[in-house]
Design a protein around this motif. Structure first.
Motif, PDB file in Angstrom:
ATOM      1  N   HIS A  97       0.821  -1.224   0.000  1.00  0.00           N
ATOM      2  CA  HIS A  97       0.000   0.000   0.000  1.00  0.00           C
ATOM      3  C   HIS A  97       0.848   1.264   0.000  1.00  0.00           C
ATOM      4  O   HIS A  97       0.326   2.355  -0.230  1.00  0.00           O
ATOM      5  CB  HIS A  97      -0.946   0.010   1.206  1.00  0.00           C
ATOM      6  CG  HIS A  97      -0.261   0.148   2.531  1.00  0.00           C
ATOM      7  ND1 HIS A  97       0.519  -0.853   3.077  1.00  0.00           N
ATOM      8  CD2 HIS A  97      -0.222   1.177   3.411  1.00  0.00           C
ATOM      9  CE1 HIS A  97       0.983  -0.456   4.247  1.00  0.00           C
ATOM     10  NE2 HIS A  97       0.558   0.771   4.475  1.00  0.00           N
ATOM     11  N   ARG A  98       2.148   1.135   0.251  1.00  0.00           N
ATOM     12  CA  ARG A  98       3.035   2.298   0.259  1.00  0.00           C
ATOM     13  C   ARG A  98       3.699   2.528  -1.101  1.00  0.00           C
ATOM     14  O   ARG A  98       4.451   3.490  -1.259  1.00  0.00           O
ATOM     15  CB  ARG A  98       4.121   2.121   1.322  1.00  0.00           C
ATOM     16  CG  ARG A  98       3.590   1.985   2.738  1.00  0.00           C
ATOM     17  CD  ARG A  98       4.717   1.930   3.744  1.00  0.00           C
ATOM     18  NE  ARG A  98       4.213   1.882   5.110  1.00  0.00           N
ATOM     19  CZ  ARG A  98       4.987   1.957   6.189  1.00  0.00           C
ATOM     20  NH1 ARG A  98       6.308   2.062   6.051  1.00  0.00           N
ATOM     21  NH2 ARG A  98       4.456   1.914   7.391  1.00  0.00           N
ATOM     22  N   LEU A 106      -2.255  -7.230  -6.959  1.00  0.00           N
ATOM     23  CA  LEU A 106      -3.297  -8.033  -6.328  1.00  0.00           C
ATOM     24  C   LEU A 106      -3.042  -9.542  -6.431  1.00  0.00           C
ATOM     25  O   LEU A 106      -3.375 -10.286  -5.493  1.00  0.00           O
ATOM     26  CB  LEU A 106      -4.657  -7.681  -6.926  1.00  0.00           C
ATOM     27  CG  LEU A 106      -5.893  -8.199  -6.197  1.00  0.00           C
ATOM     28  CD1 LEU A 106      -5.892  -7.780  -4.732  1.00  0.00           C
ATOM     29  CD2 LEU A 106      -7.160  -7.712  -6.894  1.00  0.00           C
ATOM     30  N   PRO A 107      -2.452 -10.056  -7.533  1.00  0.00           N
ATOM     31  CA  PRO A 107      -2.163 -11.500  -7.580  1.00  0.00           C
ATOM     32  C   PRO A 107      -1.286 -11.989  -6.422  1.00  0.00           C
ATOM     33  O   PRO A 107      -1.399 -13.152  -6.011  1.00  0.00           O
ATOM     34  CB  PRO A 107      -1.461 -11.678  -8.922  1.00  0.00           C
ATOM     35  CG  PRO A 107      -2.045 -10.602  -9.789  1.00  0.00           C
ATOM     36  CD  PRO A 107      -2.200  -9.425  -8.859  1.00  0.00           C
ATOM     37  N   LEU A 108      -0.435 -11.126  -5.883  1.00  0.00           N
ATOM     38  CA  LEU A 108       0.385 -11.530  -4.740  1.00  0.00           C
ATOM     39  C   LEU A 108      -0.482 -11.727  -3.504  1.00  0.00           C
ATOM     40  O   LEU A 108      -0.280 -12.662  -2.722  1.00  0.00           O
ATOM     41  CB  LEU A 108       1.475 -10.489  -4.466  1.00  0.00           C
ATOM     42  CG  LEU A 108       2.401 -10.139  -5.628  1.00  0.00           C
ATOM     43  CD1 LEU A 108       3.482  -9.176  -5.166  1.00  0.00           C
ATOM     44  CD2 LEU A 108       3.014 -11.392  -6.233  1.00  0.00           C
ATOM     45  N   PRO A 127      -3.913  -3.043   4.517  1.00  0.00           N
ATOM     46  CA  PRO A 127      -4.477  -1.926   3.750  1.00  0.00           C
ATOM     47  C   PRO A 127      -4.548  -2.145   2.246  1.00  0.00           C
ATOM     48  O   PRO A 127      -5.504  -1.706   1.604  1.00  0.00           O
ATOM     49  CB  PRO A 127      -3.526  -0.767   4.091  1.00  0.00           C
ATOM     50  CG  PRO A 127      -2.958  -1.114   5.418  1.00  0.00           C
ATOM     51  CD  PRO A 127      -2.835  -2.613   5.416  1.00  0.00           C
ATOM     52  N   TYR A 128      -3.551  -2.820   1.671  1.00  0.00           N
ATOM     53  CA  TYR A 128      -3.584  -3.021   0.225  1.00  0.00           C
ATOM     54  C   TYR A 128      -4.725  -3.959  -0.159  1.00  0.00           C
ATOM     55  O   TYR A 128      -5.479  -3.694  -1.104  1.00  0.00           O
ATOM     56  CB  TYR A 128      -2.244  -3.584  -0.264  1.00  0.00           C
ATOM     57  CG  TYR A 128      -2.158  -3.678  -1.778  1.00  0.00           C
ATOM     58  CD1 TYR A 128      -1.755  -2.584  -2.534  1.00  0.00           C
ATOM     59  CD2 TYR A 128      -2.501  -4.852  -2.448  1.00  0.00           C
ATOM     60  CE1 TYR A 128      -1.699  -2.657  -3.925  1.00  0.00           C
ATOM     61  CE2 TYR A 128      -2.440  -4.937  -3.825  1.00  0.00           C
ATOM     62  CZ  TYR A 128      -2.035  -3.837  -4.564  1.00  0.00           C
ATOM     63  OH  TYR A 128      -1.988  -3.916  -5.941  1.00  0.00           O
ATOM     64  N   GLU A 153      -8.883  -8.653  13.848  1.00  0.00           N
ATOM     65  CA  GLU A 153      -8.349  -7.294  13.984  1.00  0.00           C
ATOM     66  C   GLU A 153      -7.287  -7.000  12.935  1.00  0.00           C
ATOM     67  O   GLU A 153      -6.955  -5.837  12.687  1.00  0.00           O
ATOM     68  CB  GLU A 153      -7.764  -7.089  15.395  1.00  0.00           C
ATOM     69  CG  GLU A 153      -8.794  -7.010  16.502  1.00  0.00           C
ATOM     70  CD  GLU A 153      -9.385  -8.373  16.868  1.00  0.00           C
ATOM     71  OE1 GLU A 153     -10.437  -8.394  17.545  1.00  0.00           O
ATOM     72  OE2 GLU A 153      -8.788  -9.412  16.485  1.00  0.00           O
ATOM     73  N   ALA A 154      -6.743  -8.056  12.317  1.00  0.00           N
ATOM     74  CA  ALA A 154      -5.742  -7.867  11.261  1.00  0.00           C
ATOM     75  C   ALA A 154      -6.367  -7.358   9.969  1.00  0.00           C
ATOM     76  O   ALA A 154      -5.655  -6.853   9.097  1.00  0.00           O
ATOM     77  CB  ALA A 154      -5.010  -9.184  10.984  1.00  0.00           C
ATOM     78  N   VAL A 155      -7.676  -7.492   9.816  1.00  0.00           N
ATOM     79  CA  VAL A 155      -8.360  -7.117   8.579  1.00  0.00           C
ATOM     80  C   VAL A 155      -8.546  -5.603   8.533  1.00  0.00           C
ATOM     81  O   VAL A 155      -9.311  -5.043   9.321  1.00  0.00           O
ATOM     82  CB  VAL A 155      -9.725  -7.819   8.447  1.00  0.00           C
ATOM     83  CG1 VAL A 155     -10.369  -7.466   7.108  1.00  0.00           C
ATOM     84  CG2 VAL A 155      -9.570  -9.333   8.589  1.00  0.00           C
TER      85      VAL A 155
END
Length: 211
Positions: A97-98, A106-108, A127-128, A153-155
């Protein structure tokens, strides 16, 4: 959790700080002179050895700084992810995301969500993933977290994306029913997410008196 350069400098000893200075300088040079780079640039070797030189507890943050300083593009992040260890893959996912990649990486994220490695799954829903996973993919990512016992909470942006999602609520109910029928416990995070799927309350209309 990623920390910034200033905080890293406060935690690293002299030799580690010097190594980081050199590594970031190599990354900045590669970013400023892309035409001069042939093959894998030196900073990518630094990426792999970050834990050895700066400590495993700081490796994610060091690798994130390298990716950002190098202005890493899709070929670089894909190469580092595909060729890296689980720890190196996690660092890539945490930094997406940075970087100026749009949805191209997105495939990763999707690859990480196909694994049962909780470190990768947790990083993939950061975030990504929150920004670029479509609704179908995001719902299944939430279920993946519950299945692999990654804390919800990780989401990232969980409350925002789950709000009013009746289909996610149905999927959660089915998942809970399957677990119960199999004699398995229902993850505590499921109730948390299910509560978030409720529609946002509609504010009551305010009445005004005629003067």
């Amino acid at each position: 959790m990623l920390i910034d350069r200033k905080e890293l400098d406060g935690r690293l000893r002299g030799a580690a700080r010097a190594w980081l200075d050199e590594a970031l300088a190599e990354a900045a040079h590669a970013a400023g002179h892309p035409e001069a780079v042939s093959g894998n640039p030196p900073w990518e070797l630094r990426f792999a050895s970050a834990g050895r030189h700066c400590g495993l507890e700081h490796a994610d943050s060091v690798r994130a700084l390298l990716l950002v300083e190098a202005h890493a593009g899709l070929p670089a992040v894909t190469r580092l992810y595909e060729q890296g260890t689980a720890a190196e893959r996690r660092a890539v996912l945490l930094t997406l995301h940075r970087l100026d990649l749009g949805a191209a990486a997105l495939p990763l994220v999707e690859d990480a969500l196909r694994t049962n490695d909780t470190r990768l799954v947790a990083a993939a829903v950061g975030p990504y993933g929150a920004a670029h996973l479509d609704t179908h993919g995001w719902r299944h990512a939430v279920l993946k977290c519950l299945f692999t016992e990654v804390p919800v909470e990780a989401v990232a942006r969980l409350g925002e994306r789950a709000r009013g999602d009746a289909e996610l609520a149905r999927m959660l109910g089915d998942f809970a029913a399957e677990r119960t029928a199999a004699g398995r416990t229902v993850p505590t995070g499921l109730r948390t997410v299910l509560d978030l799927t409720a529609p946002a309350p509609v504010p009551a209309p305010t009445s005004t008196e005629e003067s």
